[in-house]
Design a protein around this motif. Sequence first.
Motif, PDB file in Angstrom:
ATOM      1  N   ASP A  27       0.719  -0.933  -0.046  1.00 45.09           N
ATOM      2  CA  ASP A  27      -0.008   0.088  -0.041  1.00 45.09           C
ATOM      3  C   ASP A  27       0.853   1.217   0.010  1.00 45.09           C
ATOM      4  O   ASP A  27       0.268   2.280  -0.306  1.00 45.09           O
ATOM      5  CB  ASP A  27      -0.966  -0.032   1.158  1.00 45.09           C
ATOM      6  N   ILE A  28       2.227   1.129   0.519  1.00 43.49           N
ATOM      7  CA  ILE A  28       3.007   2.579   0.558  1.00 43.49           C
ATOM      8  C   ILE A  28       3.259   2.948  -0.911  1.00 43.49           C
ATOM      9  O   ILE A  28       3.591   2.106  -1.918  1.00 43.49           O
ATOM     10  CB  ILE A  28       4.285   2.176   1.052  1.00 43.49           C
ATOM     11  N   THR A  29       3.146   4.297  -1.239  1.00 39.87           N
ATOM     12  CA  THR A  29       3.388   4.818  -2.385  1.00 39.87           C
ATOM     13  C   THR A  29       4.145   6.098  -2.149  1.00 39.87           C
ATOM     14  O   THR A  29       4.601   6.312  -0.980  1.00 39.87           O
ATOM     15  CB  THR A  29       2.124   5.380  -3.145  1.00 39.87           C
ATOM     16  N   MET A  30       4.807   6.605  -3.281  1.00 39.68           N
ATOM     17  CA  MET A  30       5.653   8.079  -2.861  1.00 39.68           C
ATOM     18  C   MET A  30       4.782   8.987  -2.308  1.00 39.68           C
ATOM     19  O   MET A  30       5.249   9.909  -1.539  1.00 39.68           O
ATOM     20  CB  MET A  30       6.296   8.468  -4.390  1.00 39.68           C
ATOM     21  N   ASN A  31       3.652   9.077  -2.485  1.00 41.12           N
ATOM     22  CA  ASN A  31       2.622   9.932  -2.179  1.00 41.12           C
ATOM     23  C   ASN A  31       1.697   9.715  -0.811  1.00 41.12           C
ATOM     24  O   ASN A  31       0.906  10.547  -0.365  1.00 41.12           O
ATOM     25  CB  ASN A  31       1.726  10.614  -3.172  1.00 41.12           C
ATOM     26  N   ASP A  32       1.851   8.403  -0.579  1.00 40.81           N
ATOM     27  CA  ASP A  32       1.015   8.139   0.651  1.00 40.81           C
ATOM     28  C   ASP A  32       1.834   6.998   1.516  1.00 40.81           C
ATOM     29  O   ASP A  32       2.094   5.805   1.052  1.00 40.81           O
ATOM     30  CB  ASP A  32      -0.406   7.328   0.089  1.00 40.81           C
ATOM     31  N   LYS A  33       2.376   7.640   2.544  1.00 39.06           N
ATOM     32  CA  LYS A  33       2.901   6.651   3.414  1.00 39.06           C
ATOM     33  C   LYS A  33       2.137   6.666   4.947  1.00 39.06           C
ATOM     34  O   LYS A  33       2.361   5.625   5.594  1.00 39.06           O
ATOM     35  CB  LYS A  33       4.232   7.105   3.981  1.00 39.06           C
ATOM     36  N   ILE A  34       1.518   7.941   5.321  1.00 41.09           N
ATOM     37  CA  ILE A  34       0.667   7.833   6.720  1.00 41.09           C
ATOM     38  C   ILE A  34      -0.295   6.918   6.740  1.00 41.09           C
ATOM     39  O   ILE A  34      -0.550   6.221   7.631  1.00 41.09           O
ATOM     40  CB  ILE A  34       0.383   9.425   6.849  1.00 41.09           C
ATOM     41  N   ALA A  35      -1.213   7.064   5.584  1.00 38.94           N
ATOM     42  CA  ALA A  35      -2.535   5.923   5.734  1.00 38.94           C
ATOM     43  C   ALA A  35      -2.001   4.537   5.732  1.00 38.94           C
ATOM     44  O   ALA A  35      -2.708   3.714   6.494  1.00 38.94           O
ATOM     45  CB  ALA A  35      -3.239   6.577   4.480  1.00 38.94           C
ATOM     46  N   PRO A  36      -1.269   4.069   4.909  1.00 33.58           N
ATOM     47  CA  PRO A  36      -0.711   2.687   5.190  1.00 33.58           C
ATOM     48  C   PRO A  36      -0.171   2.137   6.402  1.00 33.58           C
ATOM     49  O   PRO A  36      -0.634   1.176   7.079  1.00 33.58           O
ATOM     50  CB  PRO A  36       0.161   2.480   4.060  1.00 33.58           C
ATOM     51  N   ALA A  37       0.574   3.419   6.898  1.00 32.49           N
ATOM     52  CA  ALA A  37       1.118   2.926   8.360  1.00 32.49           C
ATOM     53  C   ALA A  37       0.131   2.921   9.530  1.00 32.49           C
ATOM     54  O   ALA A  37       0.007   2.219  10.273  1.00 32.49           O
ATOM     55  CB  ALA A  37       2.091   4.082   8.671  1.00 32.49           C
TER      56      ALA A  37
END
Length: 85
Positions: A27-37
């Motif tokens: 789920d981790i992307t360059m633009n989304d790290k907070i939501a997956p964490a």
Amino acid sequence: MKITLTINGTDITFEPTKLAYNTYINDITMNDKIAPATNFLRRTVLAEDKEKLNEILENHVGAALQIIEKVIKQYAPDLVIEVKN
């Protein structure tokens, strides 16, 4: 495997699984790290600690990334890999 962290004096226990870990990594992307964490932490926290986790996540900027770093380090420690010629 249960992993208990003491966060600002509060014990919170997580029980990560291979599925939760793989989902987090996928789920981790360059633009989304907070939501997956945040999703990983909420999926793996023990039910009795959910309220404590939510309070920390809501009241401390960057908490999800700081907490997940510690959980992942315990769940999936670095391998010792050497390249041989």
